[in-house]
Design an enzyme around this catalytic site. Structure first.
Site, PDB file in Angstrom:
ATOM      1  N   ASP A   1      -2.706  11.776  60.547  1.00  0.00           N
ATOM      2  CA  ASP A   1      -2.014  12.208  61.303  1.00  0.00           C
ATOM      3  C   ASP A   1      -1.102  12.904  59.943  1.00  0.00           C
ATOM      4  O   ASP A   1       0.329  13.600  59.963  1.00  0.00           O
ATOM      5  CB  ASP A   1      -1.035  10.430  60.865  1.00  0.00           C
TER       6      ASP A   1
ATOM      7  N   GLN B   1      -0.204   2.758  62.260  1.00  0.00           N
ATOM      8  CA  GLN B   1       1.590   3.010  63.186  1.00  0.00           C
ATOM      9  C   GLN B   1       2.691   2.467  61.411  1.00  0.00           C
ATOM     10  O   GLN B   1       2.361   1.178  61.436  1.00  0.00           O
ATOM     11  CB  GLN B   1       1.031   2.495  64.118  1.00  0.00           C
TER      12      GLN B   1
ATOM     13  N   LYS C   1      -0.340   6.043  72.615  1.00  0.00           N
ATOM     14  CA  LYS C   1      -1.745   7.331  72.016  1.00  0.00           C
ATOM     15  C   LYS C   1      -3.231   6.646  72.207  1.00  0.00           C
ATOM     16  O   LYS C   1      -4.303   7.710  72.565  1.00  0.00           O
ATOM     17  CB  LYS C   1      -1.538   6.898  70.025  1.00  0.00           C
TER      18      LYS C   1
END
Lengths: 296, 296
Positions: free
Chosen positions: B121, B98, B54
């Protein structure tokens, strides 16, 4: 075969009686009754009737009803300030803004101003999201009422094929989420659906919420399906010129094929108001850590 | 018939190139690049790899990457304080925590602490709700990537029958919402679905997101269906003992029947990261009133 008629009036009356009992317990414990604030802007006749019946049901459940009737020319800013005051008022557990609002007011702006934890209508996007991801929140009253009718009729819904016709934010979409949470296989159909009769024919459960008089016909149904009719459409009667209310389902042909069907009126309608009262009690209970029966 | 293989790698590369071009424009206009903060707690090997890729993609798009690597014993309070700081930091447009987090940390609490307008997200319940009701927000990257592949393959999706297999909060449910917004007739199937092959057989579009290696077989498919395979499952290879990655779809049998199919790897995976970068740019653009191409 003749379908069982799902008696929404009786189910709603029983639910309201249970709620009234819990309200007595709540009041004994906390020295006040749960309170619902209803805000009406303008004097739309249908809205006025709805607000009156919501207030009546609130009082009958032993709760407090706060009615705020504002003139049609009320400004958006003034309405937002009222919402802020209701958000801060500890006597108010639920806030309901009667829709539609006058055109000069941005309804989304007003609805998202309501404290999500007092949003007993379940229209705030945070509550839509909580429903989607499985967190506690408030579920819109009409789909919640439909689910209660379905559970009363069918018990465990797990694995059943459910078709929801209509994809509105206040009925179709939350209904689909609720049925998914019950582990149904859920199909959402709508005006763009090809061959809707074929889609409906696969369903053990049909929820019709499209606003088209008598659209769903008996020969669309799987024998023994459970049919919940959310539609409330006024049509002209041929004989006397007076209107009559019909649902989105053609009751005459559907009741020959279905296993059970909710009538219009007397089906979903009474459940919607009962669920509003229920959500208000749940809000009060959450704010005070007061425990309620899980199946309420 | 042999299915077209949907090249997620190429589609993602093209998207990332477009994003990089917009980032240049953004930087010229606002004197800074969009920034993505990624928080990793502990040293789970898979998570470490994801975070690294990422960060790499962020930099390649010309954006700023802020990596916060915290020890596995980081307290919940400390993590929440970091989230608060990132929420307040004007250089940070997107925040990604994460997952999975260590067990002593309440992931829901941390995810709902992120400013919904930096939640690239799309996991915050407010963003799930915005998606449900049709307001601007952030959509989870994997379903958004799937939708982009579907649009590139099929163009207008209106009226198509779509079946989503799997009802997770991060893939299945938002995928269903996206397809509904495209006016598909959407069915959500899952482990409790009876006769899944029959359900899948009615679908023009199949999105498989269940995490079961090669579960969906070719003879479940309608000829010419478009199949998007979200699964990434590692299975033991018979010959050399090394693992290999397979999807939720049995590629060999499916590619004989389907019209188009996304492979694993090289299908959905690359789109997920590209959409994360896209969401970060969108966040920066919204915060500054900077306009982006509508189809980005």
């Amino acid at each position: 075969m003749t379908a069982r008629v799902i008696d929404g009036k009786a189910t709603a009356a029983a639910l309201r009686e249970r709620i009234a009992g819990e309200v007595v317990r709540f009041r004994d414990a906390h020295g006040r009754a749960p309170g619902l604030a209803v805000v009406l802007v303008g004097d739309d006749p249908a809205s006025t009737v709805y607000v009156r019946s919501k207030g009546k049901a609130t009082l009958e459940a032993g709760m407090e009803s706060f009615e705020h009737k504002l003139p049609a020319d009320t400004g958006e800013k003034e309405l937002l300030e009222l919402v802020d005051r209701l958000n801060d008022d500890p006597a108010v557990d639920g806030i309901l803004i009667q829709l539609p609002l006058p055109r000069h007011i941005d309804a989304d702006k007003v609805l998202t101003r309501i404290d999500p934890d007092k949003d007993v209508d379940g229209f705030h996007p945070l509550n839509a999201g909580r429903l989607a991801v499985g967190l506690d929140g408030f579920v819109a009253c009409t789909p919640l009422g439909c689910l209660k009718l379905l559970r009363a009729e069918r018990g465990d819904l797990s694995g059943l094929n459910a078709v929801v016709i209509g994809r509105s934010n206040i009925v179709g979409k939350p209904m689909a989420q609720l049925l998914l949470a019950e582990s149904c296989t859920v199909t959402i159909a709508h005006s763009r659906t090809h061959d809707l009769p074929a889609v409906v024919r696969g369903a053990d459960i049909v929820v019709a919420a499209v606003g088209r008089p008598e659209m769903v016909k008996g020969d669309w149904l799987k024998p023994d399906a459970t049919v919940i009719d959310v539609g409330i459409n006024r049509i002209e009667a041929e004989e006397d010129g007076k209107g009559r209310l019909v649902g989105d389902v053609d009751f005459a042909s559907a009741s020959v094929v279905a296993g059970a069907i909710s009538p219009v009126p007397g089906g979903v309608g009474p459940m919607t108001i009962a669920c509003l009262i229920r959500n208000t009690l749940v809000s009060a209970a959450r704010r005070h850590g007061f425990s309620l029966p899980e199946d309420l």
